[in-house]
Design a protein around this motif. Structure first.
Motif, short mmCIF file in Angstrom:
data_model
loop_
_atom_site.label_atom_id
_atom_site.label_comp_id
_atom_site.label_asym_id
_atom_site.label_seq_id
_atom_site.Cartn_x
_atom_site.Cartn_y
_atom_site.Cartn_z
N GLU A 196 0.83 -1.20 0.00
CA GLU A 196 0.00 0.00 0.00
C GLU A 196 0.86 1.25 0.00
O GLU A 196 0.52 2.26 -0.63
N ALA A 197 1.99 1.19 0.69
CA ALA A 197 2.89 2.35 0.74
C ALA A 197 3.44 2.65 -0.66
O ALA A 197 3.52 3.82 -1.07
N ARG A 198 3.83 1.61 -1.40
CA ARG A 198 4.33 1.82 -2.75
C ARG A 198 3.23 2.33 -3.68
O ARG A 198 3.46 3.22 -4.51
N LEU A 199 2.04 1.78 -3.55
CA LEU A 199 0.94 2.25 -4.39
C LEU A 199 0.64 3.71 -4.12
O LEU A 199 0.34 4.48 -5.06
N ARG A 200 0.76 4.11 -2.86
CA ARG A 200 0.54 5.53 -2.56
C ARG A 200 1.65 6.39 -3.19
O ARG A 200 1.36 7.44 -3.74
N GLN A 201 2.89 5.91 -3.12
CA GLN A 201 3.98 6.65 -3.77
C GLN A 201 3.72 6.80 -5.27
O GLN A 201 3.90 7.88 -5.84
N LEU A 202 3.33 5.70 -5.89
CA LEU A 202 3.05 5.74 -7.32
C LEU A 202 1.91 6.71 -7.64
O LEU A 202 1.98 7.48 -8.60
N THR A 203 0.88 6.68 -6.82
CA THR A 203 -0.28 7.53 -7.04
C THR A 203 0.07 9.01 -6.94
O THR A 203 -0.27 9.81 -7.82
N ILE A 204 0.76 9.39 -5.85
CA ILE A 204 1.06 10.81 -5.69
C ILE A 204 2.15 11.28 -6.65
O ILE A 204 2.19 12.46 -7.01
N MET A 205 3.02 10.36 -7.08
CA MET A 205 4.01 10.75 -8.08
C MET A 205 3.33 11.13 -9.39
O MET A 205 3.72 12.11 -10.05
N ILE A 206 2.30 10.38 -9.78
CA ILE A 206 1.59 10.66 -11.02
C ILE A 206 0.58 11.79 -10.84
O ILE A 206 0.62 12.80 -11.55
#
Length: 250
Positions: free
Chosen positions: A86-96
């Motif tokens: 979930e932490a990585r998915l959040r990073q990916l989401t806010i990066m995009i």
């Protein structure tokens, strides 16, 4: 002024051969925008693969945050056989969506930094792009390679079959300062996946702006550099107007 890739279609053929000749490709879009500094653009027709654009569509510029779309795709493809936290998915989401630089740094480290840009060039068939040391934001790209990158994301080569739709959905939800470009000129902006880059560089005192937009029918890339005194909005307006003219005939 514009140029295009693709085979020429004979103008005159005999009656016996006419049925075997494919219909002529539509003429490339005509774009005319007054501007200061550097401007390059390219449009890829996803139905035919044809690329049209400015006479300098192969000229290099830099990606800034636009390359975050590739960083996300590269990470997702390599992680396809495992679970993503979930932490990585959040990073990916806010990066995009938010163009978060801290998230980009963490993910760029995870995909091997320069090696990731070299995979981008090889995987997406780029010919006018190069890595710049270990800096994601200084990756060199042309407008022609920008649309090749967009096609690579759209057709699943970049992120793989499991995550491509997810990534495109995040790109449709870009918000804040990074939400600019051709989709603001279209009646249904929510269908356009985007990732833009922007920076007033200390080295040359120029705004550097890159615009990538993807739909089911086309991919658009616009690159501009111009004097910093003209401001950020000057460049976003160029991306919008170039895009409006370029996609009008599609």
């Amino acid at each position: 002024m514009s140029t295009s890739e693709g085979a020429a279609v004979p103008r005159w053929v005999s009656g016996a051969d006419r049925a075997a000749v494919p219909s002529p490709a539509p003429p490339p879009p005509r774009v005319h925008v007054e501007h200061a500094g550097f401007l390059s653009w390219a449009l890829l027709d996803r139905g035919t693969g044809r690329i049209s654009g400015s006479a300098n569509l192969a000229a290099p510029s830099d990606t800034m945050s636009m390359v975050k779309a590739w960083i996300a795709a590269d990470y997702l493809r390599m992680a396809a056989d495992g679970e993503i936290s979930e932490a990585r998915l959040r990073q990916l989401t806010i990066m995009i969506r938010d163009s978060d630089n801290a998230a980009a740094e963490a993910l760029f480290e995870a995909v091997g930094r320069r090696a990731s840009i070299e995979r981008l060039i090889a995987s997406c068939g780029l010919t006018e792009s190069s890595a710049y040391g270990e800096w994601w934001s200084k990756t060199t790209i042309s407008a022609r390679d920008t649309v090749r990158l967009g096609a690579c994301i759209a057709d699943g080569r970049a992120a793989g079959p499991r995550w491509t739709d997810w990534l495109l959905d995040q790109m449709r939800q870009v918000r804040g300062a990074g939400d600019f470009g051709v989709r603001l000129t279209l009646p249904d902006p929510g269908r356009v996946a985007i990732k833009n880059g922007w920076l007033l560089r200390d080295e040359d005192k120029l705004w550097h702006i890159s615009c990538l937009a993807i739909t089911g029918e086309w991919v658009l890339g616009v690159l501009v550099r111009y004097p910093g005194t003209l401001g950020f909005d000057y460049g976003t307006a160029l991306c919008e107007e170039v895009g409006r003219q370029a996609v009008a005939a599609v």
